[in-house]
Design a protein around this motif. Structure first.
Motif, PDB file in Angstrom:
ATOM      1  N   ARG A  61      -2.167  -9.904   3.962  1.00 25.66           N
ATOM      2  CA  ARG A  61      -2.312  -9.769   2.516  1.00 25.66           C
ATOM      3  C   ARG A  61      -2.937 -11.051   1.953  1.00 25.66           C
ATOM      4  O   ARG A  61      -2.541 -12.159   2.309  1.00 25.66           O
ATOM      5  N   ASP A  81      -2.499  -1.840  -0.835  1.00 23.18           N
ATOM      6  CA  ASP A  81      -1.219  -2.529  -0.979  1.00 23.18           C
ATOM      7  C   ASP A  81      -0.759  -2.519  -2.432  1.00 23.18           C
ATOM      8  O   ASP A  81      -1.578  -2.502  -3.361  1.00 23.18           O
ATOM      9  N   THR A 130       2.578  -4.106   3.546  1.00 24.93           N
ATOM     10  CA  THR A 130       1.235  -3.630   3.884  1.00 24.93           C
ATOM     11  C   THR A 130       1.293  -2.830   5.173  1.00 24.93           C
ATOM     12  O   THR A 130       2.157  -3.058   6.015  1.00 24.93           O
ATOM     13  N   PRO A 184       5.016   0.571   1.842  1.00 26.42           N
ATOM     14  CA  PRO A 184       3.849   0.114   1.073  1.00 26.42           C
ATOM     15  C   PRO A 184       3.494   0.984  -0.125  1.00 26.42           C
ATOM     16  O   PRO A 184       2.680   0.579  -0.960  1.00 26.42           O
TER      17      PRO A 184
END
Length: 369
Positions: free
Chosen positions: A68, A36, A13, A257
């Motif tokens: 996340r 993401d 991320t 990412p």
């Protein structure tokens, strides 16, 4: 034997609750952060293929990885697949509750990496945090008996304090890895270092400590001495991986990412061998032109390609890229041509001493897993 690509640096991320002005991953550019990769893509296009091709270690990074929503599920899956796990964090998400959750999922199978660039007020400029904050998080981790590693970004901005920083980390009995500053997602080229800074300030500090993974260049270690004390066999890999020394290109690889695969996280977003969304990871690492060439150090150009230390050192591919525009060019921060025969011999002897200590540490650790 460790294969090539034994370590994956997975930048899962860009989302972060810090906004460091020269963040490598670009987390400071809040308006440009993409979504993401979904959980199923992480598992089926990255984790499972990586494990199948022989990757043993995975570094989860960001941004701030634990932001996340599915971070713990990803950790659980990676642990289930048998990876040795490292978690890179700015410390903000390492609450008591999250640490207990990590311990519940991973047990002892995790190293947590914290960053600090200097033990003074200047750390705030580059890391957006203070040394007091670092020790607060470190004490919390140690109270839960987590293994800890320290990441130190080095550049012209902290050249005067760099040696003291490594001395302090050594006093804390912690391993570290150095991260050469790169302008990957910033225009702050003035923080990069040059050959003189490397010779006068950075290299003298790096060569003192084998706990820095010997992951620095220039590395004045002969191929003969490398093979004498390592477990690497002739004609297996074109880069040293057992143990890894010098430039780690070929030992590790990075996925950003967006799913792009790079030979080093510090050139992610700029240099890629392919994308896991459209290509198999194995094909990217073993069949793409970029990776097929970069893991054979005979393909390096200029003095790096001719150097007697090219196998063990390899030069810094990151600085070759940002300083020359060509990732295969000579490392512009290498000062070997400026050394007398006596100076070079002294550096070879010191490098060999620390390398032997490093091998003992690596092999002892492996025998206890």
């Amino acid at each position: 034997m460790n294969p090539m690509f034994h370590t994956l640096y997975l930048e899962a991320t860009r989302n972060c609750n810090f906004a460091c002005q020269s963040c490598s991953s670009g987390s400071q550019h809040k308006d440009k952060i993409e979504a993401d990769l979904p959980f199923d893509v992480i598992v089926n296009r990255i984790l499972i293929p990586a494990r199948n091709l022989g990757t043993k270690n995975i570094d989860f990074s960001g941004g701030e990885f634990l932001l996340r929503n599915d971070a713990f599920e990803i950790l659980e899956k990676a642990n289930e697949l048998g990876f040795s796990i490292s978690l890179l964090s700015n410390g903000s998400t390492l609450s008591e509750g999250n640490l207990l959750r990590i311990k519940e999922i991973l047990g002892q199978n995790v190293i947590i990496s914290l960053g600090i660039n200097s033990f003074d007020e200047e750390n705030i400029e580059s890391r957006e945090s203070s040394q007091e904050y670092f020790f607060k998080i470190l004490n919390r981790l140690e109270s839960h008996h987590f293994r800890v590693n320290v990441s130190v970004t080095m550049g012209s901005f902290n050249k005067l304090t760099f040696c003291n920083t490594l001395d302090k980390i050594n006093e804390l009995h912690l391993p570290f890895n150095r991260v050469p500053f790169s302008p990957r997602n910033s225009d702050n080229y003035e923080w990069m270092f040059d050959k003189d800074t490397m010779r006068e300030y950075l290299h003298p500090a790096l060569i003192k400590y084998f706990k820095g993974y010997v992951s620095y260049v220039p590395l004045f270690l002969s191929t003969e001495n490398y093979k004498k004390y390592s477990h690497q066999k002739d004609n297996v890999n074109h880069v040293p991986t057992n143990p890894s020394v010098g430039c780690w290109v070929g030992s590790f690889y990075a996925i950003n990412p967006k799913g792009d695969v790079a030979p080093c996280p510090l050139v992610s977003d700029h240099v890629s061998g392919g994308n896991v969304l459209t290509e198999d990871l194995y094909d990217i690492l073993y069949k793409s032109e970029l990776f097929s060439k970069i893991v054979d150090r005979n393909n390096l150009k200029g003095k790096c390609g001719k150097c007697k230390f090219r196998y063990t050192c390899g030069g810094c591919r990151v600085y070759s890229y940002y300083k020359t525009g060509d990732i295969f060019e000579s490392d512009p921060t290498c000062f070997i041509d400026d050394l007398s025969e006596k100076d070079l011999k002294n550096l070879e002897e010191e490098t060999l001493k620390q390398y032997k200590n490093y091998c003992r540490m690596v092999h002892f650790g492996s025998s206890n897993k």
